[in-house]
Enzyme design. Structure first.
Site, PDB file in Angstrom:
ATOM      1  CG  HIS A  10     102.828 -32.392  77.467  1.00  0.00           C
ATOM      2  ND1 HIS A  10     102.944 -31.559  78.559  1.00  0.00           N
ATOM      3  CD2 HIS A  10     103.966 -33.137  77.454  1.00  0.00           C
ATOM      4  CE1 HIS A  10     104.089 -31.786  79.164  1.00  0.00           C
ATOM      5  NE2 HIS A  10     104.739 -32.755  78.513  1.00  0.00           N
ATOM      6  CD  GLU A  11     104.949 -36.093  75.384  1.00  0.00           C
ATOM      7  OE1 GLU A  11     106.112 -35.841  75.021  1.00  0.00           O
ATOM      8  OE2 GLU A  11     104.618 -36.221  76.581  1.00  0.00           O
ATOM      9  CG  HIS A  69     108.362 -32.210  75.201  1.00  0.00           C
ATOM     10  ND1 HIS A  69     109.079 -31.421  76.073  1.00  0.00           N
ATOM     11  CD2 HIS A  69     107.515 -32.951  75.962  1.00  0.00           C
ATOM     12  CE1 HIS A  69     108.668 -31.682  77.315  1.00  0.00           C
ATOM     13  NE2 HIS A  69     107.714 -32.598  77.276  1.00  0.00           N
ATOM     14  CG  HIS A 104     112.131 -26.862  73.351  1.00  0.00           C
ATOM     15  ND1 HIS A 104     112.314 -27.227  74.659  1.00  0.00           N
ATOM     16  CD2 HIS A 104     112.854 -25.729  73.181  1.00  0.00           C
ATOM     17  CE1 HIS A 104     113.105 -26.344  75.252  1.00  0.00           C
ATOM     18  NE2 HIS A 104     113.451 -25.432  74.382  1.00  0.00           N
TER      19      HIS A 104
HETATM   20 ZN   LIG Z   1     106.653 -33.475  78.875  1.00  0.00          ZN
END
Ligand SMILES: [Zn+2]
Length: 675
Positions: free
Chosen positions: A464-465, A468, A471
Site C-alpha cells: 500500500h505505502e 503512494h 505516485h
Molecule cells: Zn494510504
C-alpha cells in the site's frame, strides 16, 4: 545561523536533505527565516509595478518559500517518524505560526487582486493546460482561504485558524501520551498465553524500555483493535486491552474534538458553507455532502447484515467455550478460530514465508518491475533521517535515474503508529527537482540476528505505502503544487490501493512467499485457502471502517450555532446509532479520543475517502486483467495517463482516460460482498 544546513539547497544527489548535519536547534531559526523570506517574496509579487502576468504572479508564487519547504518537510517527517520532546514542543509552537503565515499570504488583498485579474482573463492568456489549471487552482485556494471576506471576517478567520492549529498539535500530543499511558502491563508471561514467542519477547522488551524490567507490556497500536486480541487466550486480559485502547484520550481529546468541530463549523459558515463537511467536499472529487452521504448510506445496511452473520458464527464458536455473550474483545480471537476451522489457514504460521527483505525485493520491487520496468539499487552511502531508514535509488525501464525511495520499516517509541508516505523533495520541472519519497511503517524490530517476519496485513501495508511512493516517484509535472500525491484527498488513496492488488497476483506471490530459512515456496494449496479466507471477515472490516467514517461525518456535519458537544462519548453513541452502524461487538476503527486522521492530520470530513477511492481501485484492478494489454503495457498506460499527472489534471478525467468511461460501484460491492 550561517551554518544552518537548511539555508541553502542541499548539494547531495536529488537534493536529499543533509541529515548528517541537521540538528534540532536548526529548525526554529530556519522556520523563522523561511516564513520571513516567503513573506518578502510574496510582498514583492504583490507590489510589482508591472501589470500582473502569469509569470510575475502565479509562477512567482510557485517559486516562493523554498527554504520553508525544505525545513517543513524534514521537520514534519521527524515529528512523525523519530520525535523527541523538543520536536514535539516545537510542533506545538510552530503550528499556529504556520497557520498565521498561510493566512498572511492568502489574505493579502493586493496579491489576490492580481490573481483575480488574471483569473478573469484566464482564457485569453494563451496558457497551456497545466498552467491554466494552476491559475484556477491557486485562485480557488485563495477564495477558499477567505480572500473575498471583509476585514472583520478575515480577522475572525485568522483567530479560528490559529486556534485550530494549536488544538491539532495538542490533539496529537494527547494521543501520543494517552497511547503510552494505556499500555497494559502484566506480571507473568503465563498471562500472555496464546501469543507467539516473538510477541512475548517484544512485550518483555517493551517493559525493559520503560524501566519495568522483568514484566511484560502490551503497548497500544493507533487503531481500536490490537493485534494481540486475535491470540490471547486470557479473556479478561483481552477485555482490559481493548477497553484501554477504546477509552484512551477520551478525557483530554473528547472536549478538544468538540471544540474543534464547533470552530470548524463556524469557519465553514464564514466561508459560505452550511457545514465543515460541505466546505471540505466542495473541493474534492465527491463534490457534495449528498454524494458522500448517499455512498456511505448505501453500504451500511448490507455491511451490517454481513457483520451480524459473522457475529452469529463467532458466537457459536464462543459458546463452545462457555461464553454466552460475544464481546468486542472476543471478536478477533474467535474470528481467527473460525477462519482456521473453515479455511484451514493459520495466519500466524505463515509469517516465516513473509520475511521483510524478501517481501520488499521479491514482492514490492518485483511487482514494480513487472508493471513499470523499475529497478532498485540500495545506496548505503546516503544517510537518511534515522539509522533504521534505508535509501534506494530508483531507475526507470530505460536505465535512467528516477528518484530516491527511503524505507523506514520498523516501529520505535519515537515513531507515531500506523504507516504513511512523506515526500522530502517533490518533483517539478519548474524547480528542476526530482522526487525523494519516504515510506514509514511500524513493523516490530526483530531480536538481534533474527529475521523480520511479517503478518499478511503488514505485507499489505508494505504494498500500500509503496503505491503512494510510486505516485510521488512517477510525478512528471511542471509545477510543484501538482507533484505526485498533491491530488484531492478522496483520490489520494487510489494509487496505493491499486498497488495492494499486486500482492495476491499469482506470479508476484509465488516470487516472494518463500520460507525465510529453507527458501521453500508457500504451498499452492495453502495459497488457495489463504486467498479464499481473504474475503472472510469483510463484514467486520467494512462496519469497523464505516463506523469511523460516519463518526467523522457526524462531527463535521454539525451546524454553526449547534450547542458544543459536552459528552463526546454520548455524542459518538448517538451518531453511530443514527447512522445505523452501532454494532456492539464492532467498535469503530478509531474513536474520537485517538482519531488523529480527522482531528490532527488533515482528513477532517475526509475519512470517507478510503472507500470512495476503493471504487476506483476495484475498477482499476479489474481493468488491469481485462483490457487486452499485457501487465507491462497496462502499467505504462496507468502511469502515463494517471500516476504521472499528479494534480495537474482533473482526477476523474485521468480515470476516464484510463478506463475509457466513468467509474461504477459494482466491482467494489462485489469485492466487499455487499451485493
Ligand atoms: Zn494510504
Amino acid at each position: 545561523m550561517s551554518d544552518n544546513p537548511f539555508l541553502s539547497p542541499s548539494t547531495l544527489v536529488y537534493e536529499l536533505p543533509p541529515f548528517a548535519e541537521i540538528r534540532e536547534e536548526h529548525y526554529r531559526p530556519a522556520f523563522d527565516r523561511g516564513m520571513a523570506d516567503q513573506l518578502a517574496e510574496t510582498a514583492a509579487v504583490a507590489a510589482n509595478p508591472e501589470p500582473p502576468t502569469f509569470d510575475n504572479t502565479v509562477v512567482a508564487l510557485e517559486r516562493s518559500g523554498a527554504l520553508l519547504r525544505r525545513v517543513s518537510t524534514v521537520f514534519f517527517n521527524q515529528d512523525s517518524s523519530d520525535t523527541t520532546p523538543g520536536v514535539r514542543a516545537l510542533d506545538a509552537e510552530i503550528s499556529p505560526l504556520l497557520a498565521a503565515h498561510a493566512d498572511a499570504i492568502h489574505l493579502d488583498a493586493a496579491l489576490f487582486a492580481r490573481l483575480d485579474a488574471l483569473h478573469r482573463t484566464r482564457h485569453e492568456l494563451g496558457l497551456d493546460a497545466e498552467s491554466l489549471r494552476l491559475l484556477e487552482r491557486r485562485h480557488t485556494a485563495f477564495v477558499r482561504a477567505g480572500a473575498r471576506l471583509d476585514a472583520a471576517g478575515q480577522q475572525r478567520l485568522r483567530e479560528i485558524n490559529a486556534e485550530l492549529a494549536a488544538d491539532a498539535a495538542a490533539f496529537r500530543r494527547n494521543t501520543h501520551e494517552a497511547s503510552l499511558a494505556g499500555a497494559i502491563e502484566v506480571e507473568s508471561a503465563d498471562a500472555l498465553d496464546g501469543l507467539s514467542a516473538a510477541a512475548v519477547a517484544a512485550a518483555a522488551e517493551n517493559a525493559r524500555a520503560l524501566g519495568r524490567g522483568g514484566r511484560w507490556v502490551l503497548s497500544l497500536k493507533n487503531f481500536s483493535q490490537q493485534s494481540e486480541l486475535a491470540s490471547l487466550t486470557d479473556r479478561d486480559l483481552r477485555r482490559r486491552l481493548l477497553t484501554s485502547s477504546l477509552r484512551r484520550g477520551l478525557d483530554t481529546n473528547g472536549p478538544l474534538a468538540a471544540k474543534m468541530a464547533a470552530l470548524r463549523a463556524e469557519r465553514a459558515a464564514l466561508l459560505g458553507h452550511p457545514t465543515h463537511a460541505s466546505y471540505v467536499v466542495a473541493d474534492e472529487t465527491a463534490g457534495t455532502v449528498g454524494a458522500v452521504g448517499a455512498m456511505l448510506g448505501r453500504l451500511v445496511a448490507p455491511a451490517v447484515a454481513n457483520a451480524e452473520r459473522e457475529a452469529a458464527d463467532l458466537a457459536a464458536a464462543a459458546a463452545a467455550d462457555g461464553i454466552d455473550e460475544l464481546g468486542a474483545h472476543d471478536w478477533a480471537f474467535y474470528a481467527e478460530k473460525v477462519r482456521a476451522e473453515r479455511y484451514d489457514v493459520d495466519t500466524a504460521a505463515l509469517r516465516p514465508y513473509f520475511e521483510l527483505e524478501r517481501v520488499l525485493r521479491d514482492g514490492v520491487f518485483f511487482a514494480a518491475n513487472l508493471a513499470y520496468g523499475l529497478t532498485f539499487a540500495e545506496r548505503p552511502d546516503l544517510t537518511a533521517h534515522h539509522p533504521d531508514a534505508r535509501v534506494f535509488e530508483v531507475f526507470d525501464a530505460d536505465g535512467s535515474a528516477l528518484g530516491l525511495f527511503i524505507g523506514d520499516f520498523h516501529a520505535r517509541e519515537s515513531k507515531r503508529g500506523g504507516a504513511w508516505m512523506n515526500e522530502l523533495v517533490s518533483q517539478s520541472r519548474l524547480l528542476g527537482t526530482r522526487p525523494v519519497v519516504v515510506n514509514n511503517l511500524n513493523i516490530a524490530h526483530p531480536a538481534p540476528g533474527e529475521a523480520a517476519l511479517l503478518s499478511w496485513d503488514e505485507v499489505r501495508t508494505l504494498f500500500h505505502e509503496f503505491g503512494h511512493a510510486l505516485h510521488g516517484l512517477f510525478s512528471d509535472v511542471q509545477y510543484p503544487s501538482f507533484a505526485g500525491t498533491e491530488v484531492p484527498r478522496d483520490f489520494v488513496e487510489f494509487p496505493s490501493q491499486v498497488n495492494e492488488t499486486w500482492m495476491t497476483r499469482p506470479e508476484v506471490l509465488a516470487n516472494y512467499a518463500r520460507h525465510h530459512v529453507t527458501g521453500e515456496p508457500l504451498d499452492a494449496a495453502v495459497v488457495g485457502r489463504m486467498l479464499a479466507a481473504e474475503n472472510y471477515g469483510q463484514g467486520f472490516r467494512t462496519v469497523e471502517y464505516l463506523a469511523a467514517a460516519l463518526l467523522d461525518w457526524a462531527w463535521h456535519t454539525r451546524r454553526p450555532g449547534d450547542p458544543v458537544v459536552e459528552d463526546a462519548e454520548a455524542f459518538e453513541a448517538q451518531a453511530l446509532a443514527e447512522a445505523g452502524v452501532a454494532v456492539a461487538a464492532v467498535p469503530p476503527r478509531y474513536r474520537t479520543g485517538y482519531f488523529n486522521h480527522v482531528f490532527s492530520n488533515g482528513y477532517s470530513a475526509g475519512y470517507y475517502a478510503y472507500i470512495w477511492s476503493e471504487v476506483l481501485d476495484a475498477e482499476t484492478a479489474q481493468w488491469f486483467g481485462s483490457n487486452g494489454l499485457g501487465v507491462r503495457e497496462s502499467g505504462q498506460v496507468f502511469r502515463d495517463r494517471l500516476l504521472s499527472r499528479g494534480g495537474s489534471r482533473d482526477a476523474l478525467e485521468c480515470v476516464r482516460d484510463v478506463l475509457g468511461r466513468g467509474p461504477e460501484i459494482g466491482p467494489l460491492l462485489a469485492r466487499r460482498g455487499l451485493e
